[in-house]
Design a protein around this motif. Structure first.
Motif, PDB file in Angstrom:
ATOM      1  N   PRO A 156       0.815  -1.221   0.000  1.00  0.00           N
ATOM      2  CA  PRO A 156       0.000   0.000   0.000  1.00  0.00           C
ATOM      3  C   PRO A 156       0.847   1.270   0.000  1.00  0.00           C
ATOM      4  CG  PRO A 156      -0.802  -1.561   1.638  1.00  0.00           C
ATOM      5  CD  PRO A 156       0.507  -2.094   1.152  1.00  0.00           C
ATOM      6  N   TYR A 157       1.908   1.268   0.790  1.00  0.00           N
ATOM      7  CA  TYR A 157       2.762   2.444   0.879  1.00  0.00           C
ATOM      8  C   TYR A 157       3.489   2.685  -0.442  1.00  0.00           C
ATOM      9  CZ  TYR A 157       6.227   5.709   2.759  1.00  0.00           C
ATOM     10  OH  TYR A 157       7.011   6.811   2.984  1.00  0.00           O
ATOM     11  N   VAL A 158       4.065   1.624  -1.004  1.00  0.00           N
ATOM     12  CA  VAL A 158       4.803   1.763  -2.255  1.00  0.00           C
ATOM     13  C   VAL A 158       3.886   2.262  -3.367  1.00  0.00           C
ATOM     14  CG1 VAL A 158       6.038   0.491  -4.054  1.00  0.00           C
ATOM     15  CG2 VAL A 158       6.577   0.080  -1.638  1.00  0.00           C
ATOM     16  N   VAL A 159       2.714   1.649  -3.503  1.00  0.00           N
ATOM     17  CA  VAL A 159       1.773   2.071  -4.539  1.00  0.00           C
ATOM     18  C   VAL A 159       1.380   3.534  -4.346  1.00  0.00           C
ATOM     19  CG1 VAL A 159      -0.582   1.743  -5.400  1.00  0.00           C
ATOM     20  CG2 VAL A 159       0.885  -0.243  -4.989  1.00  0.00           C
ATOM     21  N   SER A 160       1.128   3.928  -3.091  1.00  0.00           N
ATOM     22  CA  SER A 160       0.725   5.316  -2.843  1.00  0.00           C
ATOM     23  C   SER A 160       1.841   6.287  -3.206  1.00  0.00           C
ATOM     24  CB  SER A 160       0.314   5.487  -1.375  1.00  0.00           C
ATOM     25  OG  SER A 160       1.422   5.410  -0.491  1.00  0.00           O
ATOM     26  N   LYS A 161       3.084   5.928  -2.890  1.00  0.00           N
ATOM     27  CA  LYS A 161       4.186   6.854  -3.143  1.00  0.00           C
ATOM     28  C   LYS A 161       4.592   6.890  -4.615  1.00  0.00           C
ATOM     29  CE  LYS A 161       4.714   8.535   0.990  1.00  0.00           C
ATOM     30  NZ  LYS A 161       4.497   9.962   1.273  1.00  0.00           N
ATOM     31  N   TRP A 162       4.440   5.776  -5.340  1.00  0.00           N
ATOM     32  CA  TRP A 162       4.596   5.854  -6.802  1.00  0.00           C
ATOM     33  C   TRP A 162       3.543   6.813  -7.359  1.00  0.00           C
ATOM     34  CZ3 TRP A 162       7.409   2.995 -10.751  1.00  0.00           C
ATOM     35  CH2 TRP A 162       8.452   2.220 -10.235  1.00  0.00           C
ATOM     36  N   GLY A 163       2.354   6.758  -6.792  1.00  0.00           N
ATOM     37  CA  GLY A 163       1.297   7.654  -7.247  1.00  0.00           C
ATOM     38  C   GLY A 163       1.589   9.111  -6.959  1.00  0.00           C
ATOM     39  N   VAL A 164       2.173   9.400  -5.795  1.00  0.00           N
ATOM     40  CA  VAL A 164       2.527  10.784  -5.462  1.00  0.00           C
ATOM     41  C   VAL A 164       3.550  11.320  -6.453  1.00  0.00           C
ATOM     42  CG1 VAL A 164       3.612  12.281  -3.745  1.00  0.00           C
ATOM     43  CG2 VAL A 164       1.953  10.555  -3.023  1.00  0.00           C
ATOM     44  N   ARG A 165       4.518  10.490  -6.799  1.00  0.00           N
ATOM     45  CA  ARG A 165       5.528  10.932  -7.774  1.00  0.00           C
ATOM     46  C   ARG A 165       4.881  11.190  -9.129  1.00  0.00           C
ATOM     47  NH1 ARG A 165       9.507   8.172 -11.099  1.00  0.00           N
ATOM     48  NH2 ARG A 165       8.860   6.164 -10.248  1.00  0.00           N
ATOM     49  N   ALA A 166       3.948  10.326  -9.541  1.00  0.00           N
ATOM     50  CA  ALA A 166       3.240  10.552 -10.803  1.00  0.00           C
ATOM     51  C   ALA A 166       2.404  11.830 -10.738  1.00  0.00           C
ATOM     52  CB  ALA A 166       2.341   9.355 -11.116  1.00  0.00           C
ATOM     53  N   LEU A 167       1.785  12.070  -9.597  1.00  0.00           N
ATOM     54  CA  LEU A 167       0.991  13.290  -9.428  1.00  0.00           C
ATOM     55  C   LEU A 167       1.858  14.525  -9.594  1.00  0.00           C
ATOM     56  CD1 LEU A 167      -1.608  14.802  -8.558  1.00  0.00           C
ATOM     57  CD2 LEU A 167      -0.863  14.450  -6.180  1.00  0.00           C
ATOM     58  N   ALA A 168       3.034  14.508  -8.983  1.00  0.00           N
ATOM     59  CA  ALA A 168       3.938  15.654  -9.115  1.00  0.00           C
ATOM     60  C   ALA A 168       4.307  15.895 -10.570  1.00  0.00           C
ATOM     61  CB  ALA A 168       5.190  15.425  -8.277  1.00  0.00           C
ATOM     62  N   ARG A 169       4.545  14.817 -11.290  1.00  0.00           N
ATOM     63  CA  ARG A 169       4.912  14.943 -12.718  1.00  0.00           C
ATOM     64  C   ARG A 169       3.755  15.512 -13.526  1.00  0.00           C
ATOM     65  NH1 ARG A 169       7.162  16.299 -16.463  1.00  0.00           N
ATOM     66  NH2 ARG A 169       8.636  15.213 -17.811  1.00  0.00           N
ATOM     67  N   GLN A 170       2.547  15.042 -13.242  1.00  0.00           N
ATOM     68  CA  GLN A 170       1.367  15.565 -13.927  1.00  0.00           C
ATOM     69  C   GLN A 170       1.179  17.057 -13.640  1.00  0.00           C
ATOM     70  OE1 GLN A 170       0.677  12.863 -16.247  1.00  0.00           O
ATOM     71  NE2 GLN A 170      -1.262  13.946 -15.986  1.00  0.00           N
ATOM     72  N   LEU A 171       1.323  17.434 -12.387  1.00  0.00           N
ATOM     73  CA  LEU A 171       1.163  18.843 -12.022  1.00  0.00           C
ATOM     74  C   LEU A 171       2.213  19.716 -12.690  1.00  0.00           C
ATOM     75  CD1 LEU A 171       0.401  18.390  -8.227  1.00  0.00           C
ATOM     76  CD2 LEU A 171      -1.226  19.136  -9.982  1.00  0.00           C
ATOM     77  N   ARG A 172       3.423  19.187 -12.803  1.00  0.00           N
ATOM     78  CA  ARG A 172       4.487  19.957 -13.473  1.00  0.00           C
ATOM     79  C   ARG A 172       4.094  20.225 -14.925  1.00  0.00           C
ATOM     80  NH1 ARG A 172      10.182  21.104 -13.327  1.00  0.00           N
ATOM     81  NH2 ARG A 172       9.951  20.936 -11.073  1.00  0.00           N
ATOM     82  N   ILE A 173       3.598  19.228 -15.622  1.00  0.00           N
ATOM     83  CA  ILE A 173       3.207  19.393 -17.023  1.00  0.00           C
ATOM     84  C   ILE A 173       2.041  20.374 -17.155  1.00  0.00           C
ATOM     85  CG2 ILE A 173       2.117  18.207 -18.971  1.00  0.00           C
ATOM     86  CD1 ILE A 173       3.797  15.768 -18.292  1.00  0.00           C
ATOM     87  N   GLU A 174       1.069  20.241 -16.265  1.00  0.00           N
ATOM     88  CA  GLU A 174      -0.140  21.056 -16.374  1.00  0.00           C
ATOM     89  C   GLU A 174       0.099  22.528 -16.032  1.00  0.00           C
ATOM     90  OE1 GLU A 174      -3.306  17.465 -15.312  1.00  0.00           O
ATOM     91  OE2 GLU A 174      -2.838  19.002 -13.820  1.00  0.00           O
ATOM     92  N   ASN A 175       1.207  22.828 -15.362  1.00  0.00           N
ATOM     93  CA  ASN A 175       1.450  24.206 -14.939  1.00  0.00           C
ATOM     94  C   ASN A 175       2.704  24.811 -15.575  1.00  0.00           C
ATOM     95  OD1 ASN A 175      -0.681  24.829 -12.700  1.00  0.00           O
ATOM     96  ND2 ASN A 175       0.024  22.743 -12.294  1.00  0.00           N
TER      97      ASN A 175
END
Length: 272
Positions: A156-175
């Motif tokens: 659960p922790y690993v999956v959540s933190k891979w997701g946080v890293r993906a979220l950061a990447r998405q936010l970088r692109i969108e902004n």
């Protein structure tokens, strides 16, 4: 680089303990206005007093559960009501869960993802529009080295933190259109904090940060430096890069060794 000057408005989530509390204290030494969010008011009040003693320009305590969208909205609204702007949000809230994928109960799995991943998304959902209206400001998402790696009995922790890293990447692109709106991701490795003592544990062990560990203060220094940086990714120690290289360049060797090494390094007592 973020760190010079005074009177910035800095929001810190997860400020009641660990990296978040250390980050708040460090920001206070620079004379920032601090807004502290976490679930437990008593712990936040203690942190607030530490920050005032350290030199914060002001400290506002806002009990916040990042799993609750309305609670996150209230944190942002309270900050704007008090200060009229947000210069940086340092999102440090998180929880750890141990256990094989099939052993972790649904509630603990959901709590981990809700806190780490969906909590990060909630913070972004309410903070990014403010930063965009201002055309400036920083959002730092504190992920984990395990957002880049795989280890046993922490799914659960690993999956959540891979997701946080993906979220950061998405936010970088969108902004990308607003140069002064900066999204940054910090990947702490092994940090000596209470998060291990408070872990959701289906594996029946008593947990400890695997060596080599660093202090929460050292990790906090990286988090604070990340605000104002144009780099997307920040690691907290040289050992992170060694493990990343092994995971990427020698995946077969990594997969064979990570299980026994992780069990030996991070468990003070085994299943009962």
């Amino acid at each position: 680089m973020y760190g010079a000057g005074v009177n910035r408005v800095v929001v810190v989530t997860g400020a009641s303990s660990g990296i978040g509390r250390s980050t708040a204290r460090l920001a206070a030494r620079g004379g920032d206005h601090l807004v502290l969010g976490a679930r437990t008011r008593e712990d936040l009040v203690e942190c607030a007093e530490e920050c005032r003693e350290a030199g914060a320009a002001s400290v506002l305590v806002v009990p916040t559960d990042v799993r609750d969208d309305a609670s996150v909205a209230g944190l942002v609204r309270s900050t704007l009501d008090r200060h009229g702007r947000i210069d940086a949000v340092l999102h440090c809230a998180g929880v750890v869960a141990y256990g094989r994928t099939e052993e972790v109960c649904a509630e603990d799995f959901e709590t981990t993802l809700d806190t780490n991943l969906l909590g990060s998304a909630a913070v972004a959902r309410h903070v990014v529009p403010v930063l965009r209206r201002q055309a400036r400001g920083d959002l730092v998402l504190v992920g984990s080295l395990l957002g880049h790696l795989a280890v046993p009995e922490m799914t659960p922790y690993v999956v959540s933190k891979w997701g946080v890293r993906a979220l950061a990447r998405q936010l970088r692109i969108e902004n990308r259109d607003l140069r002064q709106v900066r999204i940054t991701h910090v990947s702490p490795g092994s940090v000596d904090t209470p998060i291990y003592d408070n872990a959701l544990d289906a594996a029946g062990g008593v947990n400890a940060p695997p060596p080599p560990t660093i202090s929460a203060d050292r990790a906090a220094a990286v988090v604070l430096r990340a605000a104002g940086s144009r780099r997307l990714e920040h690691q907290t120690s040289w050992s992170n890069h060694v493990l990343l290289a092994a995971f990427r360049l020698l995946p077969g060797v990594y997969d064979r060794l990570v299980g026994p090494a992780f069990e030996l390094a991070s468990r003070r007592s085994h299943r009962v």
